[in-house]
Design a protein around this motif. Structure first.
Motif, PDB file in Angstrom:
ATOM      1  N   ILE A 125      10.828   1.064   2.157  1.00 38.24           N
ATOM      2  CA  ILE A 125      10.832   2.344   1.428  1.00 38.24           C
ATOM      3  C   ILE A 125      12.227   2.593   0.842  1.00 38.24           C
ATOM      4  O   ILE A 125      12.402   2.929  -0.323  1.00 38.24           O
ATOM      5  N   ARG A 126      13.242   2.391   1.681  1.00 38.76           N
ATOM      6  CA  ARG A 126      14.635   2.614   1.239  1.00 38.76           C
ATOM      7  C   ARG A 126      14.950   1.706   0.037  1.00 38.76           C
ATOM      8  O   ARG A 126      15.531   2.157  -0.947  1.00 38.76           O
ATOM      9  N   LYS A 127      14.538   0.458   0.124  1.00 42.07           N
ATOM     10  CA  LYS A 127      14.821  -0.472  -0.993  1.00 42.07           C
ATOM     11  C   LYS A 127      14.106  -0.027  -2.259  1.00 42.07           C
ATOM     12  O   LYS A 127      14.662  -0.119  -3.364  1.00 42.07           O
ATOM     13  N   SER A 128      12.882   0.457  -2.118  1.00 44.96           N
ATOM     14  CA  SER A 128      12.147   0.872  -3.319  1.00 44.96           C
ATOM     15  C   SER A 128      12.799   2.122  -3.934  1.00 44.96           C
ATOM     16  O   SER A 128      12.803   2.277  -5.151  1.00 44.96           O
ATOM     17  N   ILE A 129      13.364   2.981  -3.093  1.00 45.34           N
ATOM     18  CA  ILE A 129      14.073   4.152  -3.649  1.00 45.34           C
ATOM     19  C   ILE A 129      15.332   3.683  -4.390  1.00 45.34           C
ATOM     20  O   ILE A 129      15.656   4.162  -5.483  1.00 45.34           O
ATOM     21  N   THR A 130      16.036   2.727  -3.787  1.00 51.28           N
ATOM     22  CA  THR A 130      17.246   2.197  -4.422  1.00 51.28           C
ATOM     23  C   THR A 130      16.905   1.615  -5.797  1.00 51.28           C
ATOM     24  O   THR A 130      17.613   1.863  -6.783  1.00 51.28           O
TER      25      THR A 130
ATOM     26  N   LYS B  80      14.488   2.359  -7.738  1.00 52.77           N
ATOM     27  CA  LYS B  80      14.055   3.372  -8.719  1.00 52.77           C
ATOM     28  C   LYS B  80      15.180   4.369  -9.059  1.00 52.77           C
ATOM     29  O   LYS B  80      15.361   4.745 -10.205  1.00 52.77           O
ATOM     30  N   TYR B  81      15.910   4.809  -8.044  1.00 51.72           N
ATOM     31  CA  TYR B  81      16.870   5.915  -8.253  1.00 51.72           C
ATOM     32  C   TYR B  81      18.331   5.553  -7.975  1.00 51.72           C
ATOM     33  O   TYR B  81      19.213   6.397  -8.141  1.00 51.72           O
ATOM     34  N   GLY B  82      18.567   4.329  -7.481  1.00 47.97           N
ATOM     35  CA  GLY B  82      19.946   3.933  -7.188  1.00 47.97           C
ATOM     36  C   GLY B  82      20.300   4.154  -5.721  1.00 47.97           C
ATOM     37  O   GLY B  82      19.637   4.933  -5.020  1.00 47.97           O
ATOM     38  N   SER B  83      21.371   3.478  -5.299  1.00 48.35           N
ATOM     39  CA  SER B  83      21.661   3.466  -3.859  1.00 48.35           C
ATOM     40  C   SER B  83      22.201   4.790  -3.341  1.00 48.35           C
ATOM     41  O   SER B  83      21.987   5.150  -2.190  1.00 48.35           O
ATOM     42  N   SER B  84      22.873   5.554  -4.190  1.00 49.34           N
ATOM     43  CA  SER B  84      23.423   6.819  -3.688  1.00 49.34           C
ATOM     44  C   SER B  84      22.290   7.775  -3.305  1.00 49.34           C
ATOM     45  O   SER B  84      22.294   8.368  -2.209  1.00 49.34           O
ATOM     46  N   ILE B  85      21.284   7.904  -4.176  1.00 44.70           N
ATOM     47  CA  ILE B  85      20.130   8.771  -3.870  1.00 44.70           C
ATOM     48  C   ILE B  85      19.378   8.205  -2.662  1.00 44.70           C
ATOM     49  O   ILE B  85      18.975   8.941  -1.749  1.00 44.70           O
ATOM     50  N   SER B  86      19.235   6.892  -2.638  1.00 37.80           N
ATOM     51  CA  SER B  86      18.482   6.265  -1.551  1.00 37.80           C
ATOM     52  C   SER B  86      19.132   6.562  -0.192  1.00 37.80           C
ATOM     53  O   SER B  86      18.454   6.910   0.769  1.00 37.80           O
TER      54      SER B  86
ATOM     55  N   TYR C  82       0.830  -1.205   0.000  1.00 34.34           N
ATOM     56  CA  TYR C  82       0.000   0.000   0.000  1.00 34.34           C
ATOM     57  C   TYR C  82       0.872   1.266   0.000  1.00 34.34           C
ATOM     58  O   TYR C  82       0.672   2.185  -0.792  1.00 34.34           O
ATOM     59  N   VAL C  83       1.863   1.282   0.876  1.00 38.95           N
ATOM     60  CA  VAL C  83       2.713   2.478   1.007  1.00 38.95           C
ATOM     61  C   VAL C  83       3.608   2.647  -0.231  1.00 38.95           C
ATOM     62  O   VAL C  83       3.757   3.757  -0.760  1.00 38.95           O
ATOM     63  N   ILE C  84       4.165   1.552  -0.718  1.00 36.51           N
ATOM     64  CA  ILE C  84       5.026   1.663  -1.908  1.00 36.51           C
ATOM     65  C   ILE C  84       4.183   2.127  -3.099  1.00 36.51           C
ATOM     66  O   ILE C  84       4.625   2.955  -3.908  1.00 36.51           O
ATOM     67  N   ASN C  85       2.949   1.665  -3.158  1.00 35.92           N
ATOM     68  CA  ASN C  85       2.058   2.118  -4.231  1.00 35.92           C
ATOM     69  C   ASN C  85       1.772   3.619  -4.118  1.00 35.92           C
ATOM     70  O   ASN C  85       1.724   4.335  -5.127  1.00 35.92           O
ATOM     71  N   GLN C  86       1.622   4.126  -2.882  1.00 36.79           N
ATOM     72  CA  GLN C  86       1.434   5.581  -2.711  1.00 36.79           C
ATOM     73  C   GLN C  86       2.620   6.335  -3.313  1.00 36.79           C
ATOM     74  O   GLN C  86       2.455   7.366  -3.952  1.00 36.79           O
ATOM     75  N   LEU C  87       3.824   5.792  -3.092  1.00 38.71           N
ATOM     76  CA  LEU C  87       5.022   6.456  -3.631  1.00 38.71           C
ATOM     77  C   LEU C  87       5.086   6.306  -5.152  1.00 38.71           C
ATOM     78  O   LEU C  87       5.431   7.255  -5.863  1.00 38.71           O
TER      79      LEU C  87
ATOM     80  N   PHE D 144       7.539   8.820  -7.142  1.00 38.61           N
ATOM     81  CA  PHE D 144       8.419   8.013  -7.986  1.00 38.61           C
ATOM     82  C   PHE D 144       8.271   8.384  -9.466  1.00 38.61           C
ATOM     83  O   PHE D 144       8.963   7.834 -10.316  1.00 38.61           O
ATOM     84  N   ASN D 145       7.384   9.330  -9.768  1.00 43.86           N
ATOM     85  CA  ASN D 145       7.314   9.848 -11.145  1.00 43.86           C
ATOM     86  C   ASN D 145       8.272  11.016 -11.365  1.00 43.86           C
ATOM     87  O   ASN D 145       8.386  11.517 -12.481  1.00 43.86           O
ATOM     88  N   LEU D 146       8.936  11.455 -10.315  1.00 44.97           N
ATOM     89  CA  LEU D 146       9.860  12.590 -10.459  1.00 44.97           C
ATOM     90  C   LEU D 146      11.173  12.126 -11.089  1.00 44.97           C
ATOM     91  O   LEU D 146      11.574  10.970 -10.914  1.00 44.97           O
ATOM     92  N   ASN D 147      11.860  13.065 -11.756  1.00 51.94           N
ATOM     93  CA  ASN D 147      13.207  12.718 -12.208  1.00 51.94           C
ATOM     94  C   ASN D 147      14.153  12.725 -10.997  1.00 51.94           C
ATOM     95  O   ASN D 147      13.776  13.198  -9.914  1.00 51.94           O
ATOM     96  N   THR D 148      15.337  12.207 -11.195  1.00 54.92           N
ATOM     97  CA  THR D 148      16.262  12.030 -10.059  1.00 54.92           C
ATOM     98  C   THR D 148      16.570  13.340  -9.352  1.00 54.92           C
ATOM     99  O   THR D 148      16.595  13.407  -8.122  1.00 54.92           O
ATOM    100  N   GLU D 149      16.776  14.386 -10.136  1.00 51.58           N
ATOM    101  CA  GLU D 149      17.143  15.670  -9.524  1.00 51.58           C
ATOM    102  C   GLU D 149      16.008  16.179  -8.632  1.00 51.58           C
ATOM    103  O   GLU D 149      16.232  16.617  -7.500  1.00 51.58           O
ATOM    104  N   ASP D 150      14.787  16.098  -9.138  1.00 45.51           N
ATOM    105  CA  ASP D 150      13.650  16.571  -8.339  1.00 45.51           C
ATOM    106  C   ASP D 150      13.411  15.662  -7.134  1.00 45.51           C
ATOM    107  O   ASP D 150      13.132  16.142  -6.030  1.00 45.51           O
TER     108      ASP D 150
END
Ligand code: PGA
Length: 254
Positions: free
Chosen positions: A193-198, A200-206, A145-150, A155-161
């Motif tokens: 949440i951290r894993k889902s960011i990794t 999508k955007y890679g571990s450095s951003i995460s 549910y929470v990952i779907n909210q993101l 998660f539609n943003l580009n990396t910089e945003d």
């Protein structure tokens, strides 16, 4: 490393005089004992933003945030406050997607991503909230549910945003109820949440994304929550209305 952050969400409490007194008390305590490594953000009601922002000028690592902004950029939207208006007051943060906005004002993911985009366009960092209701947790669907909210929003943003964001996980059943999630429940969600960011955007951003926990955080439980591996701080409601209690929570995050 993600920045340590403790944010106060004053919600719709206090008049002008009490808000200024609360900010004054807090700043007095900060000046005695400033844990400058921890960013402190006070999210105050719209009418008091300008005054409290002025009061906080010069206090190191203390910032002011709004609690919401419009999903429209300008025009005939009576009663709304735009991200651009906040920018003109030099407000650096805004809470977006708090569960009270989602539940009581029917804000949907499609509105929330517009708010996030407008905030970022106006150089304001969103504190983006996610979290599940009790029924979803009881069915053991909370992570999806929470990952779907993101996924439907930030998660539609580009990396910089995306790198401008602060995330806040707030299980709805723990907000203002005195019921905190257990440390295991908090860490489980923050790690997901951290894993889902990794992914999508890679571990450095995460690793650089601050993920806060919110829901009945008090000075008595703050330290054990902030010490969890994937928790970078907190979003504090009720307990932030007392300056001493709030500074004690801030100082638990070091
Ligand atoms: P609470 O609220 O600390 O009063 O539970 C947290 C929040 O709503 O952000």
């Amino acid at each position: 490393m993600a920045k340590k952050i403790v944010a106060a969400n004053w919600k719709m409490n206090n008049d002008e005089y009490s808000s200024k007194s609360l900010a004054y008390e807090f700043l007095k305590l900060v000046s005695r004992q400033n844990n400058i490594e921890t960013i402190k953000i006070i999210c105050v009601p719209f009418p008091f933003l300008a005054t409290i922002n002025l009061m906080c000028q010069g206090a190191e690592s203390v910032f002011v945030g709004a609690q919401n902004c419009s999903s429209h950029d300008k025009g005939a939207f009576t009663g709304e406050v735009s991200a651009n208006m906040l920018q003109s007051l030099k407000i650096p943060y805004v809470i977006i997607g708090h569960s009270e906005r989602r539940e009581l004002f029917f804000e949907k993911n499609k509105d929330l991503i517009k708010k996030v985009e407008l905030a970022i366009e106006n150089n304001i960092s969103p504190i983006f909230c996610c979290g599940e209701p009790l029924g979803i947790r009881e069915k053991n669907n909370h992570i999806d549910y929470v990952i779907n909210q993101l996924e439907e929003t930030v998660f539609n943003l580009n990396t910089e945003d995306f790198s401008r964001l602060i995330l806040a996980y707030e299980p709805i059943w723990a907000i203002g109820t005195g019921k905190t999630a257990s440390n295991e429940e908090i860490q489980e969600m923050h790690s997901a949440i951290r894993k889902s960011i990794t992914k999508k955007y890679g571990s450095s951003i995460s690793q650089k994304t601050s993920v806060l926990y919110g829901g009945s955080v008090k000075s008595v439980n703050a330290k054990e929550i902030f010490d969890l591996k994937d928790v970078d701080g907190g979003l504090i409601g009720g307990a932030s209305l007392n300056a001493q209690e709030f500074i004690d929570i801030v100082n638990s995050n070091n």
